[in-house]
Scaffold this active site. Structure first.
Site, PDB file in Angstrom:
ATOM      1  N   GLU A   1       1.229  -1.381  -0.097  1.00  0.00           N
ATOM      2  CA  GLU A   1      -0.022   0.051   0.128  1.00  0.00           C
ATOM      3  C   GLU A   1       0.915   0.871   0.164  1.00  0.00           C
ATOM      4  OE1 GLU A   1      -3.093  -0.054  -1.062  1.00  0.00           O
ATOM      5  OE2 GLU A   1      -3.810  -2.292  -0.257  1.00  0.00           O
TER       6      GLU A   1
ATOM      7  N   ARG B   1     -18.518   0.206   5.864  1.00  0.00           N
ATOM      8  CA  ARG B   1     -19.477  -0.771   5.249  1.00  0.00           C
ATOM      9  C   ARG B   1     -20.124  -2.232   6.182  1.00  0.00           C
ATOM     10  NH1 ARG B   1     -19.056  -5.250   2.282  1.00  0.00           N
ATOM     11  NH2 ARG B   1     -17.211  -5.629   1.891  1.00  0.00           N
TER      12      ARG B   1
ATOM     13  N   CYS C   1      -8.248  -1.270   7.921  1.00  0.00           N
ATOM     14  CA  CYS C   1      -6.819  -1.740   7.090  1.00  0.00           C
ATOM     15  C   CYS C   1      -6.283   0.079   6.893  1.00  0.00           C
ATOM     16  CB  CYS C   1      -6.683  -2.623   6.277  1.00  0.00           C
ATOM     17  SG  CYS C   1      -6.392  -3.997   7.203  1.00  0.00           S
TER      18      CYS C   1
ATOM     19  N   HIS D   1      -1.409  -5.215   2.119  1.00  0.00           N
ATOM     20  CA  HIS D   1      -3.178  -6.286   2.571  1.00  0.00           C
ATOM     21  C   HIS D   1      -2.676  -7.822   1.378  1.00  0.00           C
ATOM     22  CE1 HIS D   1      -5.746  -3.291   2.281  1.00  0.00           C
ATOM     23  NE2 HIS D   1      -5.859  -3.896   3.301  1.00  0.00           N
TER      24      HIS D   1
HETATM   25  N1  PCA Z   1      -8.268  -6.896   6.524  1.00  0.00           N
HETATM   26  C1  PCA Z   1      -9.210  -5.580   7.518  1.00  0.00           C
HETATM   27  C2  PCA Z   1      -9.508  -4.980   8.474  1.00  0.00           C
HETATM   28  C3  PCA Z   1      -8.552  -6.377   8.855  1.00  0.00           C
HETATM   29  C4  PCA Z   1      -8.289  -6.668   7.943  1.00  0.00           C
HETATM   30  O1  PCA Z   1      -7.233  -7.675   7.961  1.00  0.00           O
HETATM   31  C5  PCA Z   1      -8.974  -3.993   6.093  1.00  0.00           C
HETATM   32  O2  PCA Z   1      -8.967  -4.721   5.220  1.00  0.00           O
HETATM   33  O3  PCA Z   1      -9.867  -2.872   6.376  1.00  0.00           O
END
Ligand code: PCA
Length: 214
Positions: A80, A90, A143, A166
């Site tokens: 990211e 959401r 996140c 991610h």
């Molecule tokens: N993914 C979520 C929150 C916790 C996670 O593992 C997100 O992408 O915000």
């Protein structure tokens, strides 16, 4: 180099979160030379996750913080680039809070960039045959908020670098979602190891093209 790796607890009706499994598995391995690492599993809660991360940074004084979370639907490890100062949930977080249109940090800048060598990290994973991309949106859920809070906290720790990764669903999670991409936890662990090594080798990023047209 002291490394803090964070993962998240399950959320959104899932019974596991591969981000937690991956960072725990990695930190159970003996660390490469010159590196010590520690895993921290965070609740999927906007406020508490940031508080626990800040507390851990103060206590451990890491040189590198890699926060990891799941983004079901992604097809690669996503490095990211940016976190935005917006909470737009959401679904409620695991504490039941569902903010809409609020700031992560009131009076904070609109966005923070990762200060990791993302292009070098992408090249290293590509060399290892691990699907990877640089991502220009970490979403608007926990996140993104954690990455924003991380980069905000690191303004007071200029010697420490940090960012967010991610990861796709794990294969077990897509048993009932046959059209969704997945990546084995073992591949994620191998990828995270390469990312740590890359950050050890690269204080500054390499020059390469990147970007997205969509
Ligand atoms: N993914 C979520 C929150 C916790 C996670 O593992 C997100 O992408 O915000």
């Amino acid at each position: 180099m002291k490394v803090l790796l964070t993962g998240f607890e399950p959320f959104g009706g899932e019974s596991s979160n591969p981000s937690a499994e991956a960072v725990l598995q990695l930190c159970r391995q003996s660390a490469p030379e010159g590196i010590s690492w520690q895993a921290l599993i965070l609740p999927v809660e906007f406020k508490r996750s940031g508080e626990l991360l800040r507390e851990a940074i103060g206590r451990l004084q890491p040189d590198l913080v890699l926060c990891v979370g799941q983004a079901g639907g992604r097809t690669a490890l996503c490095l990211e680039q940016v976190a935005i100062n917006l909470l737009e949930a959401r679904i409620p977080d695991n504490s039941g809070w569902q903010p809409s249109g609020e700031s992560v940090v009131s009076e904070g800048p609109a966005a923070y960039f990762s200060n990791l060598p993302l292009k070098a990290m992408r090249a290293q994973l590509q060399q290892q045959g691990i699907p990877v991309q640089i991502s220009y949106s970490a979403g608007t859920y926990v996140c993104n908020a954690l990455m924003y809070q991380l980069m905000h906290a690191l303004t007071a720790w200029p010697q420490c670098r940090g960012g967010f990764i991610h990861i796709p669903y794990a294969p077990t999670q897509v048993a009932t979602k046959p059209d969704a991409a997945s990546m084995s936890v073992a591949t994620v662990v191998a990828g995270l190891l390469q990312l740590v090594l890359c950050c050890q080798q690269h204080q500054t990023d390499i020059k390469a093209t990147a970007g997205a047209l969509d």
